[in-house]
Write an enzyme that holds these catalytic residues in place. Structure first.
Site, PDB file in Angstrom:
ATOM      1  N   SER A 196      36.646  36.060  34.586  1.00 17.73           N
ATOM      2  CA  SER A 196      37.565  37.065  35.132  1.00 17.73           C
ATOM      3  C   SER A 196      38.940  36.445  35.369  1.00 17.73           C
ATOM      4  CB  SER A 196      37.002  37.644  36.431  1.00 17.73           C
ATOM      5  OG  SER A 196      36.636  36.602  37.301  1.00 17.73           O
ATOM      6  N   SER A 234      38.006  33.764  46.026  1.00 19.92           N
ATOM      7  CA  SER A 234      37.574  34.348  44.762  1.00 19.92           C
ATOM      8  C   SER A 234      38.766  34.969  44.064  1.00 19.92           C
ATOM      9  CB  SER A 234      36.515  35.426  45.013  1.00 19.92           C
ATOM     10  OG  SER A 234      37.122  36.545  45.613  1.00 19.92           O
ATOM     11  N   LYS A 235      38.550  35.272  42.816  1.00 24.26           N
ATOM     12  CA  LYS A 235      39.579  35.930  42.023  1.00 24.26           C
ATOM     13  C   LYS A 235      40.008  37.236  42.697  1.00 24.26           C
ATOM     14  CE  LYS A 235      42.079  36.637  38.403  1.00 24.26           C
ATOM     15  NZ  LYS A 235      41.741  37.885  37.740  1.00 24.26           N
ATOM     16  N   GLN A 236      38.999  38.012  43.165  1.00 27.92           N
ATOM     17  CA  GLN A 236      39.297  39.299  43.811  1.00 27.92           C
ATOM     18  C   GLN A 236      40.183  39.108  45.037  1.00 27.92           C
ATOM     19  OE1 GLN A 236      36.460  38.344  42.631  1.00 27.92           O
ATOM     20  NE2 GLN A 236      35.186  39.996  41.851  1.00 27.92           N
ATOM     21  N   HIS A 248      42.403  36.899  45.287  1.00 30.48           N
ATOM     22  CA  HIS A 248      43.646  36.293  44.819  1.00 30.48           C
ATOM     23  C   HIS A 248      43.720  34.782  45.025  1.00 30.48           C
ATOM     24  CE1 HIS A 248      44.691  40.429  44.398  1.00 30.48           C
ATOM     25  NE2 HIS A 248      44.539  40.622  45.683  1.00 30.48           N
TER      26      HIS A 248
END
Ligand code: GLU
Length: 286
Positions: free
Chosen positions: A18, A232-234, A236
């Site tokens: 992702s 996490s990516k979510q 940021h």
């Protein structure tokens, strides 16, 4: 150092592409790599790109470059889940032939947060068609020992209920494909982030029904941001900057609970880190 033939250990790092690696996902990569090397094992890379809407173009290449810059080399050609659909179809058909799958017409809005109540277990309501496909979870409590978190148990049927293997959007569920791949790739040891501890009992139920030996597991603590949320990516998390690979490695090493040590090259870092990991986490192999 990378020949795993003797020990039979097969570990893996299974990132979802992702985005590039960040400090949090590096921790899982480093711990699984250290454990494989400490046990004379093989370390595989599997790109978990089955959930296509969540994948970012080129993230797989970036992840591979980041790992290589940090001196983490996989021992077999990487695999991409998106290219393995026939394996999932075959495994699904095996479960279906055993009467272990049923179609489900429930929408998310019809369900509360708790375990799936089994609404469609004995047939679809009249006039409804299946949207997703669920596993008929057998009764019983799953017990296992996590190498980091200690003894665990979960009554999957009672606490989770019949869970989804094939989603309403037409995609395979993570819980299902990860078990099929770990089984087909002969993975003996899973080392990953603690956010997946809660999935482990479900995955062991599936492995058993598919006739695979469930891998040993170790779930390493997650890195959190200042507000206590998982990095996490979510959320940021910034992409990992590997322009100073030794600093990056030392930071991840400290995040795994070890004291920093001097190393002037990446090779030296790994040569010193592997035995330290072995001494702490693989006592049976000393
Ligand atoms: N693809 C999953 C993730 O990136 C990890 C799967 C696993 O290690 O079982 O969160």
């Amino acid at each position: 150092m990378s020949s795993g033939e003797a020990s039979g250990y097969r570990g893996r790092f299974a990132p979802s592409p992702s985005g590039p690696l960040h400090d949090g996902s590096l921790l899982a990569a480093m711990a699984s790599y250290l454990d494989a090397r400490a046990q004379g094992g093989r370390w595989l890379l599997r790109i978990e790109d089955i959930d296509t809407p969540r994948c970012a173009a080129g993230a797989d290449t970036l992840i591979m470059q980041q790992l290589q810059t940090l001196g983490m080399q996989w021992d077999e050609p990487p695999v991409w889940q998106s290219k393995r659909l026939p394996n999932y179809e075959a495994a699904f058909a095996r479960l279906q032939a055993q009467g272990l799958i049923y179609g489900c017409a429930c929408t998310r809005r019809m369900l509360s947060d708790g375990p799936y109540p089994g609404t469609c277990r004995h047939g679809l309501p009249p006039g409804r068609t299946a949207r997703a496909w669920r596993l008929r979870v057998p009764q019983g409590t799953v017990h296992f020992v996590d190498r980091w978190q200690g003894p665990q148990s979960q009554d999957v049927a009672g606490e989770v209920g019949d869970f989804i293997l094939h989603r309403a959007d037409g995609m395979w569920a993570y819980q299902f494909v990860v078990v099929v791949d770990d089984g087909l790739q002969g993975i003996t040891d899973i080392v990953r982030g603690n956010d997946l501890l809660d999935s482990t009992a479900r995955q062991r139920v599936l492995a058993q029904l598919l006739g695979y030996e469930p891998p040993r597991v170790m779930h390493v603590p997650l890195l959190c941001d200042r507000t206590g949320r998982k990095l996490s990516k979510q959320n940021h998390a910034p992409a990992l900057d590997v322009s100073h690979p030794l600093d990056t490695l030392q930071r991840a090493w400290r995040n795994l609970g070890f004291a920093a040590f001097p190393a002037s090259t990446i090779q030296e870092f790994w040569a010193r880190a592997v035995p330290l990991w072995a001494a702490r986490h693989c006592p049976d192999r000393q």
